[in-house]
Structure formats: structure tokens, C-alpha cells
Write a protein that holds these residues in place. Structure first.
Motif, PDB file in Angstrom:
ATOM      1  N   TYR A 209       0.871  -1.167   0.000  1.00  0.00           N
ATOM      2  CA  TYR A 209       0.000   0.000   0.000  1.00  0.00           C
ATOM      3  C   TYR A 209       0.910   1.219   0.000  1.00  0.00           C
ATOM      4  O   TYR A 209       1.914   1.249   0.711  1.00  0.00           O
ATOM      5  CB  TYR A 209      -0.906   0.017   1.239  1.00  0.00           C
ATOM      6  N   LEU A 210       0.564   2.208  -0.804  1.00  0.00           N
ATOM      7  CA  LEU A 210       1.373   3.423  -0.930  1.00  0.00           C
ATOM      8  C   LEU A 210       0.650   4.593  -0.289  1.00  0.00           C
ATOM      9  O   LEU A 210      -0.564   4.769  -0.478  1.00  0.00           O
ATOM     10  CB  LEU A 210       1.674   3.693  -2.403  1.00  0.00           C
ATOM     11  N   LEU A 211       1.392   5.385   0.442  1.00  0.00           N
ATOM     12  CA  LEU A 211       0.842   6.515   1.170  1.00  0.00           C
ATOM     13  C   LEU A 211       0.583   7.678   0.225  1.00  0.00           C
ATOM     14  O   LEU A 211       1.489   8.137  -0.477  1.00  0.00           O
ATOM     15  CB  LEU A 211       1.821   6.932   2.276  1.00  0.00           C
ATOM     16  N   GLU A 212      -0.666   8.125   0.195  1.00  0.00           N
ATOM     17  CA  GLU A 212      -1.068   9.308  -0.580  1.00  0.00           C
ATOM     18  C   GLU A 212      -1.898  10.185   0.342  1.00  0.00           C
ATOM     19  O   GLU A 212      -3.060   9.886   0.616  1.00  0.00           O
ATOM     20  CB  GLU A 212      -1.880   8.921  -1.819  1.00  0.00           C
ATOM     21  N   GLY A 213      -1.283  11.248   0.842  1.00  0.00           N
ATOM     22  CA  GLY A 213      -1.976  12.127   1.776  1.00  0.00           C
ATOM     23  C   GLY A 213      -2.282  11.392   3.060  1.00  0.00           C
ATOM     24  O   GLY A 213      -1.390  10.863   3.715  1.00  0.00           O
TER      25      GLY A 213
ATOM     26  N   ILE B  41       4.751  -3.988   7.565  1.00  0.00           N
ATOM     27  CA  ILE B  41       6.040  -3.343   7.799  1.00  0.00           C
ATOM     28  C   ILE B  41       6.100  -2.044   7.007  1.00  0.00           C
ATOM     29  O   ILE B  41       5.922  -2.050   5.779  1.00  0.00           O
ATOM     30  CB  ILE B  41       7.202  -4.266   7.367  1.00  0.00           C
ATOM     31  N   PRO B  42       6.334  -0.907   7.666  1.00  0.00           N
ATOM     32  CA  PRO B  42       6.456   0.364   6.941  1.00  0.00           C
ATOM     33  C   PRO B  42       7.569   0.317   5.896  1.00  0.00           C
ATOM     34  O   PRO B  42       8.590  -0.357   6.092  1.00  0.00           O
ATOM     35  CB  PRO B  42       6.781   1.376   8.043  1.00  0.00           C
ATOM     36  N   LEU B  43       7.367   1.043   4.821  1.00  0.00           N
ATOM     37  CA  LEU B  43       8.306   1.093   3.703  1.00  0.00           C
ATOM     38  C   LEU B  43       8.790   2.533   3.543  1.00  0.00           C
ATOM     39  O   LEU B  43       7.969   3.451   3.400  1.00  0.00           O
ATOM     40  CB  LEU B  43       7.607   0.614   2.426  1.00  0.00           C
ATOM     41  N   TYR B  44      10.102   2.705   3.567  1.00  0.00           N
ATOM     42  CA  TYR B  44      10.727   4.016   3.436  1.00  0.00           C
ATOM     43  C   TYR B  44      11.559   4.077   2.165  1.00  0.00           C
ATOM     44  O   TYR B  44      12.142   3.080   1.745  1.00  0.00           O
ATOM     45  CB  TYR B  44      11.646   4.298   4.628  1.00  0.00           C
TER      46      TYR B  44
ATOM     47  N   GLN C 181      11.904   8.885   3.609  1.00  0.00           N
ATOM     48  CA  GLN C 181      10.479   9.244   3.674  1.00  0.00           C
ATOM     49  C   GLN C 181       9.624   7.991   3.764  1.00  0.00           C
ATOM     50  O   GLN C 181       9.857   7.021   3.036  1.00  0.00           O
ATOM     51  CB  GLN C 181      10.056  10.030   2.433  1.00  0.00           C
ATOM     52  N   LEU C 182       8.622   8.017   4.614  1.00  0.00           N
ATOM     53  CA  LEU C 182       7.650   6.945   4.698  1.00  0.00           C
ATOM     54  C   LEU C 182       6.772   7.000   3.456  1.00  0.00           C
ATOM     55  O   LEU C 182       6.112   8.014   3.206  1.00  0.00           O
ATOM     56  CB  LEU C 182       6.803   7.102   5.961  1.00  0.00           C
TER      57      LEU C 182
ATOM     58  N   ARG D 178      15.954  -2.852   1.951  1.00  0.00           N
ATOM     59  CA  ARG D 178      16.679  -3.006   0.687  1.00  0.00           C
ATOM     60  C   ARG D 178      15.820  -2.527  -0.484  1.00  0.00           C
ATOM     61  O   ARG D 178      16.289  -1.794  -1.345  1.00  0.00           O
ATOM     62  CB  ARG D 178      17.069  -4.475   0.495  1.00  0.00           C
ATOM     63  N   LEU D 179      14.565  -2.917  -0.495  1.00  0.00           N
ATOM     64  CA  LEU D 179      13.661  -2.474  -1.564  1.00  0.00           C
ATOM     65  C   LEU D 179      13.572  -0.958  -1.599  1.00  0.00           C
ATOM     66  O   LEU D 179      13.638  -0.340  -2.664  1.00  0.00           O
ATOM     67  CB  LEU D 179      12.276  -3.098  -1.357  1.00  0.00           C
ATOM     68  N   GLY D 180      13.457  -0.342  -0.439  1.00  0.00           N
ATOM     69  CA  GLY D 180      13.343   1.111  -0.351  1.00  0.00           C
ATOM     70  C   GLY D 180      14.526   1.847  -0.946  1.00  0.00           C
ATOM     71  O   GLY D 180      14.396   2.980  -1.415  1.00  0.00           O
TER      72      GLY D 180
END
Length: 159
Positions: free
Chosen positions: A56-60, A118-121, A125-126, A154-156
Motif C-alpha cells: 500500500y502506498l501513502l497518498e496524503g 512493515i512500513p516502507l521508506y 520518507q515513509l 533493501r527495496l526502499g
């Protein structure tokens, strides 16, 4: 270059191989969507006893569905709502042994019984999160969390 391989070692060795495979998939690709898609496919092939894995990607103030493997999922989740929204609001990983006991759990797939988020940075930036569901109760443990956190870190680096 990506090389498919059987996972025949210890859990730790297999996770280390998974992270090497991820690096090979994403290191020469600049597309965020392509890298997230390949990462979710790689996790789908690697992890046993899961029924959904994706991003899931953070948008606003919302999480928006990104690349995933599994049944159709909730498209938008408010920050602070459910396991995913709570993880983003707290900026921390969450392991849930029984999602039916998690306050405000969003049941996108009624077959899911446990979850790890798990949060993705990227660039400090989150930007979203990795979400993995299982039909088994208590499917995820601290070893999964440890290595999948390294996986998301690593992906981030390549997003």
C-alpha cells in the motif's frame, strides 16, 4: 541478474538468499511500480501459508493499493484505520496473531487470520508499507519480522 533458486537452507539462509534475489531484481530498474510488482511476486513464491502479499502506498492521509499477489483487496485505507493504517500512523511494524481480535480490523479477505505489516521508506520518507496475510493463526514470528524488515529496507533503496 535474477536467478531463481530453491530454498533448501535454514530459514535464515533462505531469507538471506531472498534478499539477494530481491537486489538482483531491482538494482537496475528505476520504475517504482515494476520493483514493487517484482518484490510482491518474489515474496509470493518464497513465503508459505500466505494468501495475500503486497504494498500500500501513502497518498496524503490514505493508503492506496499498490502491486500485490492475491485476491482483489481494499483499494483505500485511512491512516489510523485497521492494521495497515495503524502501522502507518505509528510508523512501526505490526504482527497480529489473530486479526479478528485487532480493534478496527478491515476484513478485505475473510480467509485471513494473521497479518504482518512493515512500513516502507525511500530516501528517508515513509512511502507506504508491505502487508502480508495468512489463513493460519500466528503465522508470523520475530524471524519473519527481522528479515522482512531488511527486505523492505533493501527495496526502499531502489524506489
Amino acid at each position: 541478474m535474477f536467478n531463481g533458486s530453491l530454498y533448501t537452507g535454514t530459514r535464515e539462509e533462505n531469507y538471506t538468499l531472498l534478499i539477494k534475489q530481491l537486489t538482483a531484481l531491482v538494482e537496475d530498474e528505476r520504475s517504482r511500480i515494476a520493483n514493487l510488482a517484482n518484490a510482491s511476486a518474489l515474496l509470493q513464491q518464497f513465503l508459505e501459508d500466505i494468501n495475500w502479499v503486497g504494498f500500500y502506498l501513502l497518498e496524503g492521509d490514505e493508503l492506496v493499493l499498490g502491486p500485490f499477489q492475491g485476491k482483489p483487496a481494499c483499494t483505500r485505507i485511512a491512516v489510523g484505520r485497521g492494521v495497515c493504517g495503524t502501522s502507518i500512523a505509528r510508523k512501526e511494524a505490526i504482527l497480529v496473531d489473530d486479526v479478528h481480535q485487532f480493534p478496527g480490523h478491515i476484513a478485505c479477505d475473510s480467509a485471513s487470520n494473521s497479518e504482518m505489516v512493515i512500513p516502507l521508506y525511500s530516501g528517508g520518507q515513509l512511502i507506504g508499507l508491505l502487508d502480508i496475510d495468512s489463513p493460519l493463526f500466528s503465522r508470523f514470528d520475530e524471524t519473519d519480522l527481522q528479515y522482512l524488515t531488511i527486505f523492505t529496507e533493501r527495496l526502499g533503496e531502489y524506489l
